[in-house]
Write a protein that holds these residues in place. Sequence first.
Motif: not given
Length: 453
Positions: A136, A141, A201-202, A238, A240, A245
């Motif tokens: 990533i 991010i 979004c992450l 992490l 999402s 994902e």
Amino acid sequence: METSLLRSFSFLAAEISPIFLINFLATTVLVIAAALYFHFRSKSIYLIDFTCYLPPDSLRVPTSNFIEHIEISGMHDRESVDFQTKVLERSGIGAESCMPITVHEIPPYSSLKATRNETETVLFTIVKDLLSKHKINPKSIDILVSNCSLFSPTPSITSMVINKFGFRSNIKSINLSGMGCSAGILSISLAKDLLKVHKNCLALVLSMEAVTPNGYGGRMKSMLLPNILFRMGGAAILLSNRKQEKRIAKYELQHLVRTHIGSDDEAYQSVFQQPDEAGHVGVLLSRALLRVATKALRSNMSELGPLVLPYSVQLRYAWSVICKKLWFLPSEKGIYVPNFKKAIEHFCIHAGGRAVIDGIEDSLKLHKEDGEASRMTLHRFGNTSSSSIWYELCYLEAKGRLKKGNRVWQIAFGSGFKCNSAIWKCISDIDPTKRNAWSDSIHFYPTQTDTLN
């Protein structure tokens, strides 16, 4: 002109049957309702992966080393040394738990620079590990949330991470402090709310506590306890909200319930940072702590129960409450304790200490094996504050106990006083052979010691 238009509409109305109109209106209502549902429905939050900090062996603090260190440092009188020795030997913390390098020095070096070094060592390591594991780019991010209760520097901890990894300038970053050991779930809650608002979004969540600046050098027994219990650690998670994902995510967040009973004076003062009579600052853990934690858990359960428990269990609980009121039964006598094992397969109880784990097991009527992940985390890593529940989930993964469809209940307690719960559903097959913080030692656990007795 108007007359011809009216005749045209009259002709159309005569040709359209009432049944067609009813079907047309019904279809229109369904289409609008579906559009509103898909527009306002709750977006799924996925946990792609997480990583926990594994300190080097050189930072281990065996009981004998700990005792020798406090004796040589001269910070405590004989009574305080004996008290810490006695508590440590019965704490359930093993010889593998670690403290930062500055705490190993004599006397301990608790400067701002040393605290920054500890924070950077923990967070930089786990962020690099997590991002590189999934290839990533740091600039992808979108949201960054960190929590560290007793260390709140300027620039903030999130700024330290942004500077190190080169996150982009429009990242949404928030730094939480003073929220206690339950702040890990608070950070997840905040990230969840932001992910509900911002699409595709992450989010990166960082949880830790700085040990370096928080050693207590006084004589109050209730303030000496944190010296014994807290150890070095941290976790990076992490999250999402992207549908794509889901295929690579480990878990899906199902429920998150937060309870705050700080309006009660006893609860508010049960975990309290303050100076003692000699001016030594420390964190007081009152004797009422276990009672307060049980009260907070009970309140949290009352909100969580209807979300996860089968209706039959909920009805039995409601009936026991009614009977108690009708027959004026004292205290909690006669109240049915819901069996959460009917809905939850795994439990991650904050590793605050043996008494906390024992108390929560009793409150939830759990078996000893249900608290194994918590006890072994306390034994291997000590109380790592807000990150302890992630070491516990990591333990369950390393043991190969998490199966697709299983649900995990993370229970965290913190100053204020707070009890927070998160329910995660496992949505993928977890490979226990993948390297994590437990990989090198998982075959030693559970230990054949009194920690499971």
